[in-house]
Design a protein around this motif. Structure first.
Motif, short mmCIF file in Angstrom:
data_model
loop_
_atom_site.label_atom_id
_atom_site.label_comp_id
_atom_site.label_asym_id
_atom_site.label_seq_id
_atom_site.Cartn_x
_atom_site.Cartn_y
_atom_site.Cartn_z
N PHE A 189 0.88 -1.18 0.10
CA PHE A 189 -0.09 0.13 -0.12
C PHE A 189 0.83 1.21 0.00
CE2 PHE A 189 -2.51 3.37 1.81
CZ PHE A 189 -3.64 3.32 1.48
N SER A 246 1.11 5.40 0.21
CA SER A 246 0.67 6.79 0.50
C SER A 246 1.62 7.85 0.05
CB SER A 246 0.01 6.87 1.90
OG SER A 246 -0.40 8.07 1.92
N TYR A 274 0.81 2.99 13.13
CA TYR A 274 0.27 1.75 12.33
C TYR A 274 1.39 1.25 11.36
CZ TYR A 274 -3.76 4.49 13.01
OH TYR A 274 -5.06 5.21 13.49
N PHE A 299 3.92 1.87 9.32
CA PHE A 299 4.30 2.12 7.94
C PHE A 299 5.67 2.32 7.95
CE2 PHE A 299 -0.07 2.94 7.14
CZ PHE A 299 -0.40 3.33 5.77
N LYS A 324 3.67 -1.27 3.40
CA LYS A 324 2.91 -0.11 3.73
C LYS A 324 3.99 0.96 3.60
CE LYS A 324 0.75 -1.37 7.65
NZ LYS A 324 -0.29 -1.32 8.71
N LEU A 373 -7.23 6.64 7.26
CA LEU A 373 -6.58 5.26 7.18
C LEU A 373 -7.48 4.25 7.42
CD1 LEU A 373 -2.91 6.02 8.68
CD2 LEU A 373 -3.75 5.92 6.29
N HIS A 398 -9.46 2.98 4.87
CA HIS A 398 -8.76 2.11 4.11
C HIS A 398 -8.39 0.94 4.73
CE1 HIS A 398 -8.69 5.62 1.48
NE2 HIS A 398 -8.61 4.80 0.60
N GLU A 399 -8.84 0.74 6.07
CA GLU A 399 -8.73 -0.47 6.98
C GLU A 399 -7.26 -0.61 7.03
OE1 GLU A 399 -10.76 -3.58 4.76
OE2 GLU A 399 -12.84 -2.83 5.66
N LEU A 400 -6.46 0.36 7.37
CA LEU A 400 -5.00 -0.06 7.64
C LEU A 400 -4.70 0.31 8.97
CD1 LEU A 400 -4.14 2.17 4.52
CD2 LEU A 400 -3.18 -0.16 4.91
#
Ligand SMILES: Nc1ncnc2c1ncn2[C@@H]1O[C@H](COP(=O)(O)OP(=O)(O)OP(=O)(O)O)[C@@H](O)[C@H]1O
Ligand SMILES: Nc1ccn([C@@H]2O[C@H](COP(=O)(O)O)[C@@H](O)[C@H]2O)c(=O)n1
Ligand SMILES: [Mg+2]
Length: 223
Positions: A37, A39, A60, A62, A115, A215, A218-220
């Motif tokens: 994913f 961003s 999260y 990332f 991510k 987020l 977007h189910e993150l």
């Protein structure tokens, strides 16, 4: 030959090994089995991109790639492009995409992350097109930290991290470059329905609540 002239090579490798052809959009990264994913994180100088990226990483998991940090690390390495990059950053201008995309590509290739936050990139249409061409991927979402100029100037002048571009002359130039080159990229992603505009005025936590909502959609949120 120029990096920009190379095909999204990993996609070609994948195509030759499987009949299950993934979408072209994430082609360059499918070799790892699952497309990450991505961003992009945009906003003017001092809008709070780096600060919010840190919060996203903490919460999260990332992987944060700041184009500016990668360029500053390249300057510090005293490599082939160090002087050129330093001079461009002092002027608030944009480093040729070939250099920046290569640095991002190296980080993405050596990471197993699924991510990525790519902060301060793409700064121009040239950046955007080079990323699509070389990496063979598009962002899933684009976070845009929208901040008034006076607030950005105030924050940059108070930053105190010893950056060569944190002075009033360079800030004025960076704001001009942001409007001329970055706003078209922001409009491009808005038209594609990928842009999420965050009101970047308020406390760090208040702003992060808006990020969290994007987020979550977007189910993150599970890290
Ligand atoms: N919501 C906020 N309110 C006040 N100050 C903030 C806020 N968010 C960040 N800052 C401060 O503003 C300065 C700039 O923030 P940050 O470095 O995150 O911006 P940036 O968008 O990454 O800027 P640049 O594009 O120049 O790298 C930092 O000193 C940071 O601590
Ligand atoms: N895609 C990019 C990103 C940055 N630069 C140059 O680095 C400077 C600092 O970037 P920050 O994101 O840390 O603010 C920026 O002003 C540019 O000179 C670039 O060329 N291309
Ligand atoms: Mg930053």
């Amino acid at each position: 030959s120029s990096t920009l002239n190379q095909p999204a090579h990993k996609f070609r490798i994948w195509e030759s090994f499987t009949t299950e052809i993934p979408t072209q959009e994430k082609g360059g990264l499918f070799i790892k089995g699952k497309a990450p994913f991505i961003s992009f994180v945009l906003g003017g100088p001092g809008s709070g991109k780096g600060t919010q990226c840190e919060k996203i990483v903490e919460n999260y998991g990332f992987t944060h790639l700041s184009a500016g940090d990668l360029l500053r690390r390249e300057i510090a390495s005293n490599g082939e492009y160090s002087t050129m990059i330093l001079n461009i950053i002092k002027e608030g201008k944009i480093v040729p995409s070939e250099v920046t995309v290569k640095l991002i590509q190296k980080e993405m290739d050596s990471s197993d992350s699924l991510k990525f936050l790519i902060d301060g990139f793409p700064r121009s249409e040239e950046n955007r097109i080079a990323f699509e061409h070389v990496i063979g991927a598009e962002p899933d979402i684009v976070l845009f930290f929208d901040c008034p100029e006076e607030e950005m100037v105030k924050r940059v002048l108070n930053r105190n991290q010893g950056r060569v571009d944190d002075n009033i002359d360079t800030i004025k130039k960076r704001l001009k470059v942001f409007k001329a080159l970055n706003l078209p990229v922001i409009n491009y992603y808005s038209k594609k329905g990928k842009l999420y505009t965050i009101n970047a005025v308020g406390t760090v936590d208040e702003i992060f609540e808006q990020v969290r909502a994007v987020l979550a959609a977007h189910e993150l949120v599970t890290g």
